[in-house]
Design a protein around this motif. Sequence first.
Motif, PDB file in Angstrom:
ATOM      1  N   ARG A 200       0.815  -1.217   0.000  1.00 29.53           N
ATOM      2  CA  ARG A 200       0.000   0.000   0.000  1.00 29.53           C
ATOM      3  C   ARG A 200       0.844   1.260   0.000  1.00 29.53           C
ATOM      4  NH1 ARG A 200      -4.838  -1.540   2.895  1.00 29.53           N
ATOM      5  NH2 ARG A 200      -5.197   0.611   3.504  1.00 29.53           N
ATOM      6  N   GLY A 201       2.140   1.096  -0.334  1.00 28.75           N
ATOM      7  CA  GLY A 201       2.964   2.285  -0.581  1.00 28.75           C
ATOM      8  C   GLY A 201       3.644   2.898   0.620  1.00 28.75           C
ATOM      9  N   ALA A 202       3.594   2.238   1.774  1.00 25.35           N
ATOM     10  CA  ALA A 202       4.242   2.825   2.965  1.00 25.35           C
ATOM     11  C   ALA A 202       5.764   2.766   2.834  1.00 25.35           C
ATOM     12  CB  ALA A 202       3.805   2.075   4.220  1.00 25.35           C
ATOM     13  N   ARG A 203       6.452   3.648   3.573  1.00 27.34           N
ATOM     14  CA  ARG A 203       7.911   3.629   3.648  1.00 27.34           C
ATOM     15  C   ARG A 203       8.326   2.352   4.384  1.00 27.34           C
ATOM     16  NH1 ARG A 203      11.606   8.115   3.376  1.00 27.34           N
ATOM     17  NH2 ARG A 203       9.952   8.968   2.094  1.00 27.34           N
ATOM     18  N   VAL A 204       9.173   1.544   3.778  1.00 29.43           N
ATOM     19  CA  VAL A 204       9.554   0.268   4.398  1.00 29.43           C
ATOM     20  C   VAL A 204      10.729   0.465   5.349  1.00 29.43           C
ATOM     21  CG1 VAL A 204      10.378  -2.083   3.991  1.00 29.43           C
ATOM     22  CG2 VAL A 204       8.698  -1.065   2.424  1.00 29.43           C
ATOM     23  N   VAL A 205      11.838   1.021   4.835  1.00 33.88           N
ATOM     24  CA  VAL A 205      13.032   1.216   5.661  1.00 33.88           C
ATOM     25  C   VAL A 205      12.955   2.608   6.257  1.00 33.88           C
ATOM     26  CG1 VAL A 205      15.553   1.202   5.696  1.00 33.88           C
ATOM     27  CG2 VAL A 205      14.325  -0.323   4.133  1.00 33.88           C
ATOM     28  N   ARG A 206      12.962   2.702   7.569  1.00 36.29           N
ATOM     29  CA  ARG A 206      12.715   3.984   8.228  1.00 36.29           C
ATOM     30  C   ARG A 206      13.949   4.573   8.890  1.00 36.29           C
ATOM     31  NH1 ARG A 206       7.312   4.799   9.878  1.00 36.29           N
ATOM     32  NH2 ARG A 206       7.903   4.968  12.053  1.00 36.29           N
ATOM     33  N   GLU A 207      15.038   3.838   8.917  1.00 35.56           N
ATOM     34  CA  GLU A 207      16.287   4.391   9.435  1.00 35.56           C
ATOM     35  C   GLU A 207      17.134   4.835   8.243  1.00 35.56           C
ATOM     36  OE1 GLU A 207      15.606   0.974  10.145  1.00 35.56           O
ATOM     37  OE2 GLU A 207      14.306   1.641  11.762  1.00 35.56           O
ATOM     38  N   LEU A 208      17.977   5.844   8.475  1.00 34.16           N
ATOM     39  CA  LEU A 208      18.822   6.325   7.378  1.00 34.16           C
ATOM     40  C   LEU A 208      19.860   5.288   6.979  1.00 34.16           C
ATOM     41  CD1 LEU A 208      19.713  10.058   8.078  1.00 34.16           C
ATOM     42  CD2 LEU A 208      18.500   9.120   6.104  1.00 34.16           C
ATOM     43  N   ARG A 209      20.437   4.643   7.979  1.00 34.28           N
ATOM     44  CA  ARG A 209      21.477   3.646   7.734  1.00 34.28           C
ATOM     45  C   ARG A 209      21.396   2.576   8.804  1.00 34.28           C
ATOM     46  NH1 ARG A 209      23.568   8.204   5.700  1.00 34.28           N
ATOM     47  NH2 ARG A 209      23.461   9.236   7.704  1.00 34.28           N
ATOM     48  N   GLY A 210      21.888   1.408   8.492  1.00 35.32           N
ATOM     49  CA  GLY A 210      21.899   0.365   9.508  1.00 35.32           C
ATOM     50  C   GLY A 210      22.256  -0.963   8.893  1.00 35.32           C
ATOM     51  N   ARG A 211      21.931  -2.024   9.627  1.00 34.36           N
ATOM     52  CA  ARG A 211      22.218  -3.360   9.126  1.00 34.36           C
ATOM     53  C   ARG A 211      21.103  -4.299   9.547  1.00 34.36           C
ATOM     54  NH1 ARG A 211      27.181  -7.508  10.379  1.00 34.36           N
ATOM     55  NH2 ARG A 211      26.668  -8.902   8.662  1.00 34.36           N
ATOM     56  N   SER A 212      20.490  -4.960   8.571  1.00 30.40           N
ATOM     57  CA  SER A 212      19.416  -5.902   8.859  1.00 30.40           C
ATOM     58  C   SER A 212      19.258  -6.836   7.667  1.00 30.40           C
ATOM     59  CB  SER A 212      18.103  -5.147   9.105  1.00 30.40           C
ATOM     60  OG  SER A 212      17.054  -6.072   9.283  1.00 30.40           O
ATOM     61  N   MET A 213      19.015  -8.106   7.929  1.00 25.85           N
ATOM     62  CA  MET A 213      18.860  -9.052   6.825  1.00 25.85           C
ATOM     63  C   MET A 213      17.436  -9.034   6.278  1.00 25.85           C
ATOM     64  SD  MET A 213      21.908  -9.786   6.726  1.00 25.85           S
ATOM     65  CE  MET A 213      22.050 -11.020   5.444  1.00 25.85           C
TER      66      MET A 213
END
Length: 423
Positions: free
Chosen positions: A90-103
């Motif tokens: 539905r178009g929401a922002r998925v990644v909300r941090e500027l930078r990071g690490r996640s699989m």
Amino acid sequence: MLDQPNGSGQLVWPTDDFTRTPYEVYASDRIFAREQEKIFNGPTWVILGIECEVAEPGSFSCSCVGTTPVVLSRGEDGELFAFVNKCAHRGARVVRELRGRSMTHTCLYHGWVYGTNGDLKAAPLSNGLMGQGGYPEGFRTEDHCLQKLQVDTHAGIVFGSLHPSPPSLHDYLGDAVRDRLSTICHSPLKVWGYQRQTMACNWKLFMENTRDMYHAPMLHAFATKYGLVNPTKQQHALRFENDGAHQVYSTIEMDRDADGKAASGGALESPLKLEDPRVAEGVGELPDGLYVNIISIFPATLFTVAANTLSFRQVRPISPGKCETVYTWFQYEDDDEEMHERRVMQSNLFGPGGYVAMEDAEVMESTQKSIARGYEAGSTFVEMGGGSIAEENHPVTEASVRSFWKNYCKYMDIPTPSAQAAE
Ligand SMILES: [Fe+2]
């Protein structure tokens, strides 16, 4: 007038030689929307970062291509990916941090889970709850991935394109840009900081500013007044690439010591002295001695080497009258502490808190105010150095500004008067 149908409904540039720019292109909503379609979603490349920013599997970094939010991501196997940061549901922002690490990246709204390559891994409740609801039979996660960008690198610099089939990055950048980037990025890089500057001006006013060297002695008069620059002691070189879309501008200081340790233009005698001269005390370090390098890559990427400050900027249009530049400051991985401190100190002069950026922003914001008030008519006058688009070894020319507009028209499908007449 550019934004008016002229019989055929086609937009036409005022002159064949790009010595005029209609004020309207800095202020029109219609033009702004067309730029997103033709340029930023078109067959161009925009910088996304440096490989070292996403060194580990799962590392990610958020930025923008035009107004489109994107994520640069290091995949599980070390491959680089980039995808639009907009949930396929539905178009929401998925990644909300500027930078990071996640699989994985999980959308806050309905919990759709994406992998490091932007593929959809799971959608909660897709089989319904207690036999009720759920997606129709035939729902397949592989049909609902995040929109992917083309990704390629040169000298450890990562570029992305929203276009499905852009030219190769190698060809797009061209020899001069690739060579300059290779020289600057000659050994492993490390990012030491980020800054951002929002300006109440059209993004193209800023790109023009990066391609106009002759305003410096007037607008940035402090540099000569304080003896930081001696314009008569510099050699200049201007190169174009990709038919003038990109500019590679360099200066070399003629008075440097053999060890490169003379301050920039230090031979200029001035009664005015900086309270703390360390902000301008550069040491020569590039193998070819070039002291200032301004690489302006169409449409909205900027590399600046000024003394010992190394940065790239991503220029982000926000609206016709607003843009943001995001600085990424980098250094070499093997710099000693003294060199690191030197770079940080100089960033006070060359970054958004320094006089150069503040004076440029002041002029661009006041320009935006004056041209947006009556943008239906009028155009700029861009005839310094004549009407040619020639590489010159002096700064007293607006050739690079003209070449920007020539390419702008090419990507925007805006004909010149003679091309229009020939149709
Ligand atoms: Fe400037």
